[in-house]
Design a protein around this motif. Structure first.
Motif, short mmCIF file in Angstrom:
data_model
loop_
_atom_site.label_atom_id
_atom_site.label_comp_id
_atom_site.label_asym_id
_atom_site.label_seq_id
_atom_site.Cartn_x
_atom_site.Cartn_y
_atom_site.Cartn_z
N THR A 108 0.76 -1.26 0.00
CA THR A 108 -0.17 0.22 0.13
C THR A 108 0.93 1.46 0.07
N GLU A 109 1.97 1.18 0.70
CA GLU A 109 2.94 2.39 0.75
C GLU A 109 3.39 2.84 -0.58
N GLU A 110 3.81 1.50 -1.15
CA GLU A 110 4.65 1.97 -2.34
C GLU A 110 3.45 2.11 -3.59
N PHE A 111 2.41 1.79 -3.57
CA PHE A 111 1.24 2.10 -4.38
C PHE A 111 1.03 3.46 -4.23
N THR A 112 0.82 4.18 -2.95
CA THR A 112 0.48 5.39 -2.59
C THR A 112 1.59 6.31 -3.16
N ARG A 113 2.79 6.04 -2.89
CA ARG A 113 3.92 6.67 -3.34
C ARG A 113 3.96 7.06 -4.81
N VAL A 114 3.56 6.04 -5.55
CA VAL A 114 3.68 6.14 -6.91
C VAL A 114 2.38 7.03 -7.59
N MET A 115 1.18 6.55 -7.05
CA MET A 115 0.25 7.33 -7.28
C MET A 115 0.17 8.85 -6.85
N VAL A 116 0.44 9.27 -5.75
CA VAL A 116 0.70 10.58 -5.36
C VAL A 116 1.54 11.30 -6.21
N THR A 117 2.73 10.82 -6.43
CA THR A 117 3.73 11.51 -7.34
C THR A 117 3.38 11.62 -8.81
N ASN A 118 2.94 10.50 -9.26
CA ASN A 118 2.52 10.58 -10.86
C ASN A 118 1.35 11.15 -11.20
N ALA A 119 0.08 11.10 -10.16
CA ALA A 119 -1.13 11.58 -10.71
C ALA A 119 -1.86 12.52 -10.02
N LEU A 120 -1.56 12.43 -8.66
CA LEU A 120 -2.56 13.39 -7.61
C LEU A 120 -1.46 14.81 -7.71
N SER A 121 -0.32 14.60 -7.32
CA SER A 121 0.57 16.06 -7.20
C SER A 121 0.61 17.02 -8.63
N PRO A 122 0.71 16.02 -9.68
CA PRO A 122 1.06 16.98 -11.09
C PRO A 122 -0.40 17.74 -11.21
N LEU A 123 -1.56 17.17 -10.94
CA LEU A 123 -2.92 17.87 -11.06
C LEU A 123 -2.95 19.11 -9.75
N ARG A 124 -2.52 18.75 -8.67
CA ARG A 124 -2.55 19.92 -7.71
C ARG A 124 -1.74 21.17 -8.28
N VAL A 125 -0.62 20.78 -9.07
CA VAL A 125 0.11 21.94 -9.50
C VAL A 125 -0.62 22.37 -10.47
N VAL A 126 -1.16 21.91 -11.64
CA VAL A 126 -2.01 22.45 -12.52
C VAL A 126 -3.01 23.23 -11.83
N GLU A 127 -3.71 22.75 -11.18
CA GLU A 127 -4.88 23.41 -10.27
C GLU A 127 -4.39 24.87 -9.81
N ALA A 128 -3.43 24.87 -9.11
CA ALA A 128 -2.68 25.98 -8.28
C ALA A 128 -2.06 26.93 -9.31
N LEU A 129 -1.52 26.49 -10.50
CA LEU A 129 -0.62 27.39 -11.30
C LEU A 129 -1.35 27.73 -12.61
N HIS A 130 -2.19 27.26 -12.99
CA HIS A 130 -3.01 27.52 -14.31
C HIS A 130 -3.34 29.01 -14.26
N PRO A 131 -3.64 29.69 -13.39
CA PRO A 131 -3.94 31.24 -13.71
C PRO A 131 -2.66 31.88 -13.90
N LEU A 132 -1.58 31.35 -13.89
CA LEU A 132 -0.30 32.20 -14.31
C LEU A 132 -0.11 32.19 -15.83
N VAL A 133 -0.85 31.29 -16.36
CA VAL A 133 -0.61 31.10 -17.90
C VAL A 133 -1.47 31.74 -18.51
N ALA A 134 -0.81 32.58 -19.71
CA ALA A 134 -1.28 33.54 -20.53
C ALA A 134 -2.58 32.91 -21.03
N ASP A 135 -3.67 33.70 -21.45
CA ASP A 135 -4.88 33.38 -21.95
C ASP A 135 -4.88 32.53 -23.23
N ASP A 136 -3.88 32.68 -24.01
CA ASP A 136 -3.54 31.77 -25.24
C ASP A 136 -2.64 30.95 -25.02
#
Length: 238
Positions: A108-136
């Motif tokens: 469970t620990e290894e599964f969580t490590r991979v899923m948090v790093t590869n799936a959850l965290s990148p989308l958290r970054v996108v959610e937080a930082l997408h307002p910094l991207v130009a409209d186009d």
């Protein structure tokens, strides 16, 4: 913060590259610099190949520190960059596990490590930082051809495959919530590349993959909505 961007070069385009310290992310930073962009790249350590790259391109590389698995660090980066606008946000993050380990065998620990790093965290970054991207501008995320459910005819690398398929689904949900956006969005599959993570058996060199990947990514500008593409610009089936 190690260096500052050249504020006099206002005509240069800018990329916020999450995970640029080594491997594919570092290679992407170098490719953007060769194309005369400015790069704001994140690292976790104090001395990385990106720091070396900043010495070769004075005033065009800005280094920020971020562990994408830490929500407070994502929020702090968003606050530090609140006054900025980037042409491209690209999130490059990924780890793997024992490729022969099945879902039934993985802890469970290894599964969580991979899923948090590869799936959850990148989308958290996108959610937080997408307002910094130009409209186009462009929002890109490093996926993998192994994230394709359709193309999974051989099995193996089950946890890694699952994490990238989850990443693709999360990004598709993000795109669905932002259908009115003019921004292009891309899930990029770089191919199997010889890096520390890819291993020595990989058929592609960084030089085979990354210049093409960056060109493909930039070619999505002006095409709103989400695409799943490989480094040669071919559509990858979901």
């Amino acid at each position: 913060m190690t260096t500052s961007p050249d504020t006099s070069a206002t005509s240069r385009k800018s990329v916020l590259l999450i995970g640029a310290s080594r491997g594919l992310g570092h290679a992407m930073a170098e490719e953007f610099l060769k194309r005369d962009w400015t790069v704001t790249g994140t690292v976790r350590g104090p001395a990385t190949p990106l720091h070396e790259l900043s010495q070769r391109y004075p005033q065009r590389v800005e280094i920020e520190h971020l562990d994408i698995t830490q929500q407070d660090q994502i929020a702090a980066l968003r606050s530090r960059l609140a006054h900025r606008v980037f042409d491209v946000l690209f999130v490059n993050a990924g780890i793997t596990n024992n490729p022969s380990e099945t879902v039934g065998e993985v802890s469970t620990e290894e599964f969580t490590r991979v899923m948090v790093t590869n799936a959850l965290s990148p989308l958290r970054v996108v959610e937080a930082l997408h307002p910094l991207v130009a409209d186009d501008g462009i929002i890109g995320v490093m996926s993998s051809g192994q994230g394709s459910v359709t193309n999974n005819t051989m099995g193996m690398r089950e946890v890694y495959r699952g994490s990238k398929a989850a990443l693709n689904t999360f990004m598709r949900s993000f795109a669905a919530r932002h259908q009115a956006s003019r921004r292009a969005m891309a899930l990029m599959a770089p191919g199997w590349v010889r890096t520390e993570m890819g291993g020595s058996d990989a058929p592609l060199t960084i030089e085979d993959s990354i210049p093409n990947l960056v060109g493909t990514l930039l070619g999505t500008q002006g095409k709103p909505g989400l695409q799943y593409l490989d480094y040669l610009g071919r559509t990858v089936p979901w």
